[in-house]
Design an enzyme around this catalytic site. Structure first.
Site, PDB file in Angstrom:
ATOM      1  N   TRP A  27    -104.561  46.815  42.616  1.00  0.00           N
ATOM      2  CA  TRP A  27    -105.528  46.529  43.685  1.00  0.00           C
ATOM      3  C   TRP A  27    -106.967  46.724  43.190  1.00  0.00           C
ATOM      4  CZ3 TRP A  27    -101.432  49.918  44.147  1.00  0.00           C
ATOM      5  CH2 TRP A  27    -101.699  51.258  43.911  1.00  0.00           C
ATOM      6  N   ARG A  28    -107.129  46.901  41.910  1.00  0.00           N
ATOM      7  CA  ARG A  28    -108.476  47.092  41.372  1.00  0.00           C
ATOM      8  C   ARG A  28    -108.934  45.855  40.605  1.00  0.00           C
ATOM      9  NH1 ARG A  28    -108.427  53.359  39.232  1.00  0.00           N
ATOM     10  NH2 ARG A  28    -108.633  54.257  41.319  1.00  0.00           N
ATOM     11  N   TYR A  60    -112.163  57.262  56.547  1.00  0.00           N
ATOM     12  CA  TYR A  60    -111.860  57.184  55.115  1.00  0.00           C
ATOM     13  C   TYR A  60    -111.656  55.729  54.684  1.00  0.00           C
ATOM     14  CZ  TYR A  60    -109.310  56.906  50.838  1.00  0.00           C
ATOM     15  OH  TYR A  60    -108.931  56.518  49.583  1.00  0.00           O
ATOM     16  N   GLU A  95    -105.157  50.801  50.609  1.00  0.00           N
ATOM     17  CA  GLU A  95    -105.529  52.097  51.190  1.00  0.00           C
ATOM     18  C   GLU A  95    -104.541  52.517  52.273  1.00  0.00           C
ATOM     19  OE1 GLU A  95    -107.566  54.173  50.010  1.00  0.00           O
ATOM     20  OE2 GLU A  95    -108.371  52.824  48.500  1.00  0.00           O
ATOM     21  N   ASP A 154    -111.380  61.810  51.520  1.00  0.00           N
ATOM     22  CA  ASP A 154    -109.978  62.145  51.799  1.00  0.00           C
ATOM     23  C   ASP A 154    -109.673  63.509  51.168  1.00  0.00           C
ATOM     24  OD1 ASP A 154    -109.865  61.678  49.108  1.00  0.00           O
ATOM     25  OD2 ASP A 154    -108.126  60.352  49.190  1.00  0.00           O
ATOM     26  N   THR A 160     -98.888  58.795  50.422  1.00  0.00           N
ATOM     27  CA  THR A 160     -97.850  58.217  49.567  1.00  0.00           C
ATOM     28  C   THR A 160     -98.328  58.185  48.125  1.00  0.00           C
ATOM     29  OG1 THR A 160     -97.220  56.835  51.434  1.00  0.00           O
ATOM     30  CG2 THR A 160     -96.327  56.214  49.303  1.00  0.00           C
ATOM     31  N   CYS A 206    -108.307  66.976  38.533  1.00  0.00           N
ATOM     32  CA  CYS A 206    -108.620  68.045  39.489  1.00  0.00           C
ATOM     33  C   CYS A 206    -107.518  68.066  40.560  1.00  0.00           C
ATOM     34  CB  CYS A 206    -110.002  67.808  40.107  1.00  0.00           C
ATOM     35  SG  CYS A 206    -110.647  69.263  40.936  1.00  0.00           S
ATOM     36  N   CYS A 248    -108.940  71.600  33.810  1.00  0.00           N
ATOM     37  CA  CYS A 248    -110.396  71.655  33.620  1.00  0.00           C
ATOM     38  C   CYS A 248    -110.800  71.291  32.191  1.00  0.00           C
ATOM     39  CB  CYS A 248    -110.922  73.040  33.984  1.00  0.00           C
ATOM     40  SG  CYS A 248    -110.585  73.492  35.694  1.00  0.00           S
TER      41      CYS A 248
HETATM   42 FE1  SF4 Z   1    -111.784  70.341  39.138  1.00  0.00          FE
HETATM   43 FE2  SF4 Z   1    -111.752  71.922  36.972  1.00  0.00          FE
HETATM   44 FE3  SF4 Z   1    -113.163  69.676  36.993  1.00  0.00          FE
HETATM   45 FE4  SF4 Z   1    -113.928  71.738  38.455  1.00  0.00          FE
HETATM   46  S1  SF4 Z   1    -113.810  71.669  36.228  1.00  0.00           S
HETATM   47  S2  SF4 Z   1    -113.888  69.614  39.113  1.00  0.00           S
HETATM   48  S3  SF4 Z   1    -111.965  72.572  39.096  1.00  0.00           S
HETATM   49  S4  SF4 Z   1    -110.929  69.866  37.126  1.00  0.00           S
END
Ligand code: SF4
Length: 346
Positions: free
Chosen positions: A21-22, A117, A34, A135, A40, A189, A196
């Site tokens: 869909w992109r 959203y 969406e 979201d 889902t 994230c 991270c």
């Molecule tokens: Fe998320 Fe870690 Fe990036 Fe911060 S550093 S936005 S906690 S993945």
């Protein structure tokens, strides 16, 4: 803020997920994607999206289709109110907007099934309008970057997150920016422990510095789902099986086998089932169990089977469906265990 946006877009240019869909500006296709993606997983949507668009390639074709056809194309994807809302919304767009989804998010929000959203996602991705699409992913990412440690669903906190999300959206490439946040939330994230070390925003992230990313966002404890026991009855009559098209809000318009709520002693069930269905059912054979988890409830199902007379007529609200026509009906995934019993080789 510009630095965050620039880092995010640079990461998106390198790491964006390739999704069907992109890569084009088509408000209808963005809307369908969406709607399917709500609650889902992307992997699940990937198999449904192309089939749905083959069947309903544009908004007029969706609006003109019978509701049963739309539900059938959605079969197995769950949360069927999304399909019904999409269909009703398509009709509304045909009647009120000449068949074209508006670009103004405020207008979009007036269309059936389009909330804040989806309005933000459609306006930014399909029409390049610089608005956010907030979201769960966005709430998580922004709570961590800005170190927001109050209840994310509380009105003041929610408004703060929405304001931050709006301030971050660039005038250029707003759709890519929103999709970059979605991708970051889905792949880096993530809920629980984020990755991270791979994150393009770690230099800007308060939770990364504080080491408490896994605790964010702060959300109220979810209520445990209510477990509801059911006896599910497979009642055959000749080459037919008794079914009912649900009228309840949950799974409305989908076909289920007869169900009795409650737990029954084996000796009590035939009488209870006979009373409810106004059929004479003397024996019910234990055929196994099934379980289906909805957002707010869990169906704990005990499956029974029996044979009624070949000439039996269906009680009010039910129909005997020829077995070779079952495939034409839309059955919810909650009926999968019972369906497997019905269709297993004897
Ligand atoms: Fe998320 Fe870690 Fe990036 Fe911060 S550093 S936005 S906690 S993945």
């Amino acid at each position: 803020m510009e630095q965050i946006t620039a880092a995010l877009l640079a990461w998106y240019d390198r790491c964006a997920r390739v999704l069907p869909w992109r890569g084009f500006h088509n408000a209808y296709r963005t809307w369908v994607s969406e709607a399917m993606l709500q609650q889902t997983r992307v992997e699940t949507v990937l198999s449904y999206y192309p089939r749905f668009l083959d069947r309903f390639p544009d908004l007029p074709s969706l609006a003109a289709a019978p509701e049963e056809d739309v539900l059938k194309a959605w079969e197995g994807l769950g949360y069927y109110s999304r399909a019904r809302n999409l269909w009703k919304g398509a009709k509304q767009v045909m009647e009120e907007y000449g068949g074209v989804l508006p670009r103004d998010p405020e207008q979009l929000k007036k269309i059936h099934g389009i909330g804040p959203y989806s309005a933000g996602a459609i306006a930014s991705i399909a029409y390049d309008v610089p608005v956010p699409a907030v979201d769960g992913n966005v709430i998580r990412v922004l709570s961590r970057i800005y170190g927001i440690r109050t209840d994310a669903l509380e009105t003041g906190t929610r408004r703060r997150i929405e304001d931050l999300a709006a301030a971050l959206v660039p005038a250029e490439r707003p759709g890519d920016h929103n999709q970059a946040v979605m991708d970051l939330g889905a792949t880096v994230c993530v809920p629980g422990t984020p990755d991270c070390a791979r994150c393009p925003l770690s230099a800007f992230c308060d939770a990364f510095r504080a080491g408490d990313a896994a605790d964010l966002p702060v959300l109220p404890k979810a209520k445990p789902q209510k477990v509801i026991p059911y006896a599910v009855l497979l009642i055959r009559s000749g080459g037919r099986v008794l079914m009912r098209c649900r009228t309840e809000k949950l799974l409305q318009g989908l076909w289920c086998f007869p169900m009795l709520e409650g737990e029954f002693a084996a000796e009590d069930l035939p009488a209870a089932a006979s009373r409810k269905l106004r059929l004479s059912l003397s024996t019910l054979r234990d055929a196994g169990t099934g379980r289906h988890v909805f957002t707010h409830q869990i169906w704990q199902m005990h499956i029974y089977e029996t044979d009624a007379e070949a000439s039996a007529s269906a009680p009010a609200g039910y129909e005997f469906i020829p077995l070779d026509q079952l495939g034409n009906l839309t059955l919810p995934a909650a009926m999968n265990a019972a369906l497997a019993v019905l269709t297993r080789p004897s």
